[in-house]
Design a protein around this motif. Structure first.
Motif, PDB file in Angstrom:
ATOM      1  N   ILE A   1       0.823  -1.210   0.000  1.00 42.96           N
ATOM      2  CA  ILE A   1       0.000   0.000   0.000  1.00 42.96           C
ATOM      3  C   ILE A   1       0.860   1.265   0.000  1.00 42.96           C
ATOM      4  O   ILE A   1       0.513   2.249  -0.646  1.00 42.96           O
ATOM      5  CB  ILE A   1      -1.016   0.005   1.174  1.00 42.96           C
ATOM      6  N   THR A   2       1.997   1.246   0.686  1.00 39.79           N
ATOM      7  CA  THR A   2       2.866   2.420   0.637  1.00 39.79           C
ATOM      8  C   THR A   2       3.440   2.595  -0.767  1.00 39.79           C
ATOM      9  O   THR A   2       3.614   3.722  -1.230  1.00 39.79           O
ATOM     10  CB  THR A   2       4.001   2.342   1.668  1.00 39.79           C
ATOM     11  N   GLY A   3       3.689   1.509  -1.464  1.00 41.56           N
ATOM     12  CA  GLY A   3       4.140   1.595  -2.855  1.00 41.56           C
ATOM     13  C   GLY A   3       3.078   2.198  -3.757  1.00 41.56           C
ATOM     14  O   GLY A   3       3.379   3.013  -4.640  1.00 41.56           O
ATOM     15  N   LYS A   4       1.817   1.823  -3.537  1.00 40.86           N
ATOM     16  CA  LYS A   4       0.726   2.385  -4.328  1.00 40.86           C
ATOM     17  C   LYS A   4       0.567   3.877  -4.051  1.00 40.86           C
ATOM     18  O   LYS A   4       0.357   4.668  -4.970  1.00 40.86           O
ATOM     19  CB  LYS A   4      -0.575   1.660  -4.031  1.00 40.86           C
ATOM     20  N   VAL A   5       0.661   4.264  -2.782  1.00 37.29           N
ATOM     21  CA  VAL A   5       0.555   5.681  -2.422  1.00 37.29           C
ATOM     22  C   VAL A   5       1.692   6.463  -3.072  1.00 37.29           C
ATOM     23  O   VAL A   5       1.486   7.552  -3.616  1.00 37.29           O
ATOM     24  CB  VAL A   5       0.557   5.860  -0.882  1.00 37.29           C
ATOM     25  N   LYS A   6       2.873   5.908  -3.049  1.00 42.95           N
ATOM     26  CA  LYS A   6       4.032   6.568  -3.646  1.00 42.95           C
ATOM     27  C   LYS A   6       3.861   6.722  -5.154  1.00 42.95           C
ATOM     28  O   LYS A   6       4.138   7.781  -5.719  1.00 42.95           O
ATOM     29  CB  LYS A   6       5.293   5.757  -3.335  1.00 42.95           C
ATOM     30  N   THR A   7       3.378   5.680  -5.820  1.00 41.47           N
ATOM     31  CA  THR A   7       3.165   5.728  -7.260  1.00 41.47           C
ATOM     32  C   THR A   7       2.114   6.762  -7.634  1.00 41.47           C
ATOM     33  O   THR A   7       2.313   7.560  -8.553  1.00 41.47           O
ATOM     34  CB  THR A   7       2.737   4.341  -7.780  1.00 41.47           C
ATOM     35  N   ILE A   8       1.006   6.761  -6.932  1.00 39.83           N
ATOM     36  CA  ILE A   8      -0.065   7.717  -7.227  1.00 39.83           C
ATOM     37  C   ILE A   8       0.395   9.145  -6.970  1.00 39.83           C
ATOM     38  O   ILE A   8       0.102  10.048  -7.758  1.00 39.83           O
ATOM     39  CB  ILE A   8      -1.323   7.381  -6.404  1.00 39.83           C
ATOM     40  N   SER A   9       1.127   9.361  -5.898  1.00 41.95           N
ATOM     41  CA  SER A   9       1.572  10.726  -5.590  1.00 41.95           C
ATOM     42  C   SER A   9       2.621  11.205  -6.590  1.00 41.95           C
ATOM     43  O   SER A   9       2.715  12.399  -6.866  1.00 41.95           O
ATOM     44  CB  SER A   9       2.099  10.820  -4.166  1.00 41.95           C
ATOM     45  N   ARG A  10       3.398  10.305  -7.166  1.00 44.08           N
ATOM     46  CA  ARG A  10       4.370  10.691  -8.197  1.00 44.08           C
ATOM     47  C   ARG A  10       3.693  11.014  -9.523  1.00 44.08           C
ATOM     48  O   ARG A  10       4.128  11.882 -10.249  1.00 44.08           O
ATOM     49  CB  ARG A  10       5.384   9.577  -8.431  1.00 44.08           C
ATOM     50  N   GLN A  11       2.619  10.304  -9.845  1.00 41.91           N
ATOM     51  CA  GLN A  11       1.929  10.513 -11.110  1.00 41.91           C
ATOM     52  C   GLN A  11       1.204  11.849 -11.163  1.00 41.91           C
ATOM     53  O   GLN A  11       0.958  12.378 -12.227  1.00 41.91           O
ATOM     54  CB  GLN A  11       0.906   9.397 -11.354  1.00 41.91           C
ATOM     55  N   ASN A  12       0.843  12.384 -10.034  1.00 38.23           N
ATOM     56  CA  ASN A  12       0.017  13.590  -9.987  1.00 38.23           C
ATOM     57  C   ASN A  12       0.779  14.797  -9.469  1.00 38.23           C
ATOM     58  O   ASN A  12       0.236  15.612  -8.728  1.00 38.23           O
ATOM     59  CB  ASN A  12      -1.213  13.333  -9.114  1.00 38.23           C
ATOM     60  N   LEU A  13       2.031  14.931  -9.863  1.00 38.00           N
ATOM     61  CA  LEU A  13       2.840  16.036  -9.351  1.00 38.00           C
ATOM     62  C   LEU A  13       2.329  17.399  -9.799  1.00 38.00           C
ATOM     63  O   LEU A  13       2.332  18.340  -9.028  1.00 38.00           O
ATOM     64  CB  LEU A  13       4.300  15.870  -9.793  1.00 38.00           C
ATOM     65  N   ASN A  14       1.905  17.534 -11.043  1.00 31.17           N
ATOM     66  CA  ASN A  14       1.502  18.833 -11.560  1.00 31.17           C
ATOM     67  C   ASN A  14      -0.001  18.978 -11.691  1.00 31.17           C
ATOM     68  O   ASN A  14      -0.473  19.806 -12.450  1.00 31.17           O
ATOM     69  CB  ASN A  14       2.166  19.073 -12.922  1.00 31.17           C
ATOM     70  N   ARG A  15      -0.729  18.197 -10.946  1.00 35.51           N
ATOM     71  CA  ARG A  15      -2.188  18.281 -10.974  1.00 35.51           C
ATOM     72  C   ARG A  15      -2.687  18.894  -9.674  1.00 35.51           C
ATOM     73  O   ARG A  15      -1.981  18.912  -8.664  1.00 35.51           O
ATOM     74  CB  ARG A  15      -2.773  16.892 -11.159  1.00 35.51           C
ATOM     75  N   PRO A  16      -3.921  19.382  -9.683  1.00 34.64           N
ATOM     76  CA  PRO A  16      -4.477  19.977  -8.458  1.00 34.64           C
ATOM     77  C   PRO A  16      -4.579  18.968  -7.312  1.00 34.64           C
ATOM     78  O   PRO A  16      -4.644  17.752  -7.533  1.00 34.64           O
ATOM     79  CB  PRO A  16      -5.865  20.446  -8.882  1.00 34.64           C
ATOM     80  N   LEU A  17      -4.609  19.491  -6.117  1.00 38.29           N
ATOM     81  CA  LEU A  17      -4.706  18.656  -4.915  1.00 38.29           C
ATOM     82  C   LEU A  17      -5.971  17.800  -4.936  1.00 38.29           C
ATOM     83  O   LEU A  17      -5.953  16.647  -4.515  1.00 38.29           O
ATOM     84  CB  LEU A  17      -4.670  19.536  -3.669  1.00 38.29           C
ATOM     85  N   ALA A  18      -7.062  18.349  -5.431  1.00 35.01           N
ATOM     86  CA  ALA A  18      -8.323  17.606  -5.470  1.00 35.01           C
ATOM     87  C   ALA A  18      -8.195  16.337  -6.309  1.00 35.01           C
ATOM     88  O   ALA A  18      -8.749  15.289  -5.954  1.00 35.01           O
ATOM     89  CB  ALA A  18      -9.437  18.494  -6.020  1.00 35.01           C
ATOM     90  N   VAL A  19      -7.453  16.392  -7.398  1.00 34.41           N
ATOM     91  CA  VAL A  19      -7.272  15.218  -8.255  1.00 34.41           C
ATOM     92  C   VAL A  19      -6.450  14.157  -7.520  1.00 34.41           C
ATOM     93  O   VAL A  19      -6.769  12.968  -7.558  1.00 34.41           O
ATOM     94  CB  VAL A  19      -6.586  15.620  -9.584  1.00 34.41           C
ATOM     95  N   LEU A  20      -5.393  14.591  -6.850  1.00 33.52           N
ATOM     96  CA  LEU A  20      -4.560  13.655  -6.085  1.00 33.52           C
ATOM     97  C   LEU A  20      -5.370  12.973  -4.992  1.00 33.52           C
ATOM     98  O   LEU A  20      -5.321  11.751  -4.840  1.00 33.52           O
ATOM     99  CB  LEU A  20      -3.360  14.382  -5.477  1.00 33.52           C
ATOM    100  N   LEU A  21      -6.134  13.739  -4.243  1.00 31.95           N
ATOM    101  CA  LEU A  21      -6.945  13.160  -3.170  1.00 31.95           C
ATOM    102  C   LEU A  21      -8.033  12.247  -3.723  1.00 31.95           C
ATOM    103  O   LEU A  21      -8.363  11.227  -3.116  1.00 31.95           O
ATOM    104  CB  LEU A  21      -7.556  14.271  -2.319  1.00 31.95           C
TER     105      LEU A  21
END
Length: 79
Positions: A23-43
């Motif tokens: 799960i920490t790997g998934k969180v890390k992957t998702i947070s890396r993919q959305n670096l230049n997107r709004p916070l709402a999209v990341l959440l």
């Protein structure tokens, strides 16, 4: 282990380290993919992943693991 308060023997189940690493790997992957997107999209992308994992492990003794996961996800979103 003895149950707190009553002393009766009880079986405690904890999430495995491999599951936590997954799960920490998934969180890390998702947070890396959305670096230049709004916070709402990341959440919006993180919420179902975290909710699903927490619902899966809710029947065990998982408070310390959930606290670690909450802190990890918070740090990944903020930084």
């Amino acid at each position: 282990m003895p149950k707190r308060g009553s002393g009766k023997p009880t079986v405690y189940t904890y999430p495995a380290g491999k599951a936590l690493a997954s799960i920490t790997g998934k969180v890390k992957t998702i947070s890396r993919q959305n670096l230049n997107r709004p916070l709402a999209v990341l959440l919006h992308r993180l919420a179902p992943v975290l909710r699903g994992r927490v619902n899966y492990f809710r029947h065990g003794t998982s408070k310390a693991t959930f606290d670690y996961l909450r802190h990890y996800a918070w740090r990944r979103v903020i930084i």
